[in-house]
Design a protein around this motif. Structure first.
Motif, PDB file in Angstrom:
ATOM      1  N   LEU A  34     -12.814  -9.599  -3.858  1.00 29.66           N
ATOM      2  CA  LEU A  34     -12.156  -9.155  -3.196  1.00 29.66           C
ATOM      3  C   LEU A  34     -11.100  -9.984  -2.965  1.00 29.66           C
ATOM      4  O   LEU A  34      -9.776  -9.877  -3.408  1.00 29.66           O
ATOM      5  CB  LEU A  34     -11.913  -8.195  -1.924  1.00 29.66           C
ATOM      6  CG  LEU A  34     -13.226  -7.513  -2.244  1.00 29.66           C
ATOM      7  CD1 LEU A  34     -13.234  -6.642  -0.542  1.00 29.66           C
ATOM      8  CD2 LEU A  34     -11.989  -6.098  -2.479  1.00 29.66           C
ATOM      9  N   LEU A  37      -9.507 -11.002  -6.022  1.00 28.33           N
ATOM     10  CA  LEU A  37      -8.664  -9.519  -7.083  1.00 28.33           C
ATOM     11  C   LEU A  37      -6.984  -9.692  -6.166  1.00 28.33           C
ATOM     12  O   LEU A  37      -6.442  -9.141  -7.128  1.00 28.33           O
ATOM     13  CB  LEU A  37      -9.601  -8.320  -6.308  1.00 28.33           C
ATOM     14  CG  LEU A  37      -8.709  -7.174  -6.897  1.00 28.33           C
ATOM     15  CD1 LEU A  37      -8.798  -6.622  -8.610  1.00 28.33           C
ATOM     16  CD2 LEU A  37      -9.218  -6.042  -6.652  1.00 28.33           C
ATOM     17  N   SER A  38      -7.403 -10.523  -4.952  1.00 30.20           N
ATOM     18  CA  SER A  38      -5.621  -9.905  -4.964  1.00 30.20           C
ATOM     19  C   SER A  38      -4.695 -11.174  -4.878  1.00 30.20           C
ATOM     20  O   SER A  38      -4.122 -11.014  -4.812  1.00 30.20           O
ATOM     21  CB  SER A  38      -6.058  -9.955  -2.623  1.00 30.20           C
ATOM     22  OG  SER A  38      -5.168  -9.940  -2.612  1.00 30.20           O
ATOM     23  N   ILE A  50      -2.619  -2.284  -4.453  1.00 28.08           N
ATOM     24  CA  ILE A  50      -3.531  -3.717  -5.367  1.00 28.08           C
ATOM     25  C   ILE A  50      -4.177  -4.255  -4.743  1.00 28.08           C
ATOM     26  O   ILE A  50      -5.026  -5.068  -3.750  1.00 28.08           O
ATOM     27  CB  ILE A  50      -3.837  -3.598  -6.264  1.00 28.08           C
ATOM     28  CG1 ILE A  50      -4.197  -1.851  -7.397  1.00 28.08           C
ATOM     29  CG2 ILE A  50      -5.664  -4.478  -6.967  1.00 28.08           C
ATOM     30  CD1 ILE A  50      -4.497  -2.382  -8.393  1.00 28.08           C
ATOM     31  N   SER A  51      -2.845  -5.386  -4.250  1.00 25.86           N
ATOM     32  CA  SER A  51      -3.119  -6.701  -3.739  1.00 25.86           C
ATOM     33  C   SER A  51      -3.051  -6.721  -2.222  1.00 25.86           C
ATOM     34  O   SER A  51      -3.611  -7.774  -1.853  1.00 25.86           O
ATOM     35  CB  SER A  51      -2.537  -7.793  -4.009  1.00 25.86           C
ATOM     36  OG  SER A  51      -0.797  -7.532  -3.727  1.00 25.86           O
ATOM     37  N   ALA A  54      -6.353  -5.321  -1.312  1.00 29.76           N
ATOM     38  CA  ALA A  54      -7.796  -5.936  -0.952  1.00 29.76           C
ATOM     39  C   ALA A  54      -7.716  -7.133  -0.439  1.00 29.76           C
ATOM     40  O   ALA A  54      -8.908  -7.359   0.075  1.00 29.76           O
ATOM     41  CB  ALA A  54      -7.724  -6.261  -3.220  1.00 29.76           C
ATOM     42  N   SER A  85      -7.982 -14.495   0.091  1.00 28.59           N
ATOM     43  CA  SER A  85      -7.450 -13.011   0.184  1.00 28.59           C
ATOM     44  C   SER A  85      -6.176 -12.671   1.169  1.00 28.59           C
ATOM     45  O   SER A  85      -5.587 -11.840   0.820  1.00 28.59           O
ATOM     46  CB  SER A  85      -8.742 -12.775   1.122  1.00 28.59           C
ATOM     47  OG  SER A  85     -10.295 -11.784   0.402  1.00 28.59           O
TER      48      SER A  85
END
Length: 104
Positions: A34, A37-38, A50-51, A54, A85
């Motif tokens: 995560l 991804l973030s 999304i950011s 996540a 994150s």
């Protein structure tokens, strides 16, 4: 007199106690994924949903993982995932937030 140097397994930064920790390892991997991804999606302005989401979930899982972690390896990778994150979350919030553009 020359003596053989024996390395103690507990002296390593990523040493484990030899016991399995499936919950802690799962939280560590989820936080790292995560966080990545973030952090990556935060580089694109239009992917702020999304950011930010996540990042928020990564912060929560990482914080809980830190609370129950038992080894230095788990704590080290949790901190890396938490940092990624948090950066992704804050950049996502700056680009539009958790609900930016969804509710007009």
């Amino acid at each position: 007199m020359a003596q053989a140097f024996q390395r103690h397994p507990s002296s390593s930064l990523f040493a484990t106690d030899g016991k399995p920790h499936p919950l802690q390892d799962t939280l560590m991997v989820v936080t790292l994924v995560l966080g990545a991804l973030s952090f990556i999606t935060a580089q694109f302005h239009h992917l702020h949903l999304i950011s930010s989401w996540a990042g928020l979930v990564g912060i929560i899982t990482g914080a809980y993982g830190q609370f129950i972690s038992e080894t230095t390896r788990e704590r080290t990778f949790l901190i890396v995932g938490l940092g990624a994150s948090a950066i992704g979350f804050f950049l996502g919030m700056a680009h539009g937030g958790l609900f930016g553009g969804v509710f007009d």
